[in-house]
Design an enzyme around this catalytic site. Sequence first.
Site, PDB file in Angstrom:
ATOM      1  CG  ASP A  85      26.633  46.973  32.791  1.00 53.92           C
ATOM      2  OD1 ASP A  85      27.291  45.926  32.950  1.00 53.92           O
ATOM      3  OD2 ASP A  85      25.990  47.510  33.702  1.00 53.92           O
ATOM      4  CG  ASP A 129      26.016  41.977  34.588  1.00 50.41           C
ATOM      5  OD1 ASP A 129      26.593  41.903  35.695  1.00 50.41           O
ATOM      6  OD2 ASP A 129      25.861  43.039  33.958  1.00 50.41           O
TER       7      ASP A 129
END
Length: 191
Positions: A129, A143
Amino acid sequence: MTTPDTVAARPRRYLILLLVAVAAVLADLATKQWVLSTFSEGESVDVIGGLLQFTLVYNTGAAFSMGTDHTWVFTGIAIVVVGVIAYIGLRVRNVWWALTLGLMMGGAAGNLMDRLFRDPAPFHGAVVDFIRVPYWPVFNIADSCVVVGACLVVLLTFKGVNLDGSLATEDGDGAADRADRDEDTDEGTGQ
């Protein structure tokens, strides 16, 4: 009623779904590779002041880092999600549903690849991330695709658009209303 146009639309829409999914996976992989080659873990760079930052973090859990000890569960869920979307996608004859499901499939597949192939072990890999905005957990392109896809599902459902492109009012009780209108039209025109 199945016409040659509706039969031909199914493969084209499925192709759109698959192309969107592949594009989402490639964008996700490319940005993750860039982040991994540019940043060390925890390093942050302001992109737009405090509004948008790039920060490399590894997430073994779900959103908000929940369930970090159960990575294999998220791997299994992602496998099921990709499979279900691939199956449901065969029924799609609407461009918007193809785009929507393609985004969701690509997003799920992007994070699934991290879970399958990244350290510490297969099926237990950490998701990369790197996008940070205020008051939200760090996330990635995959995401984002899942969230945009989910918002589109809500919008299409709210608008009553079915996978085949028909409107929900054209099904069930709506069919009886349509038949009543057709009869009224036939009587009014003398047909």
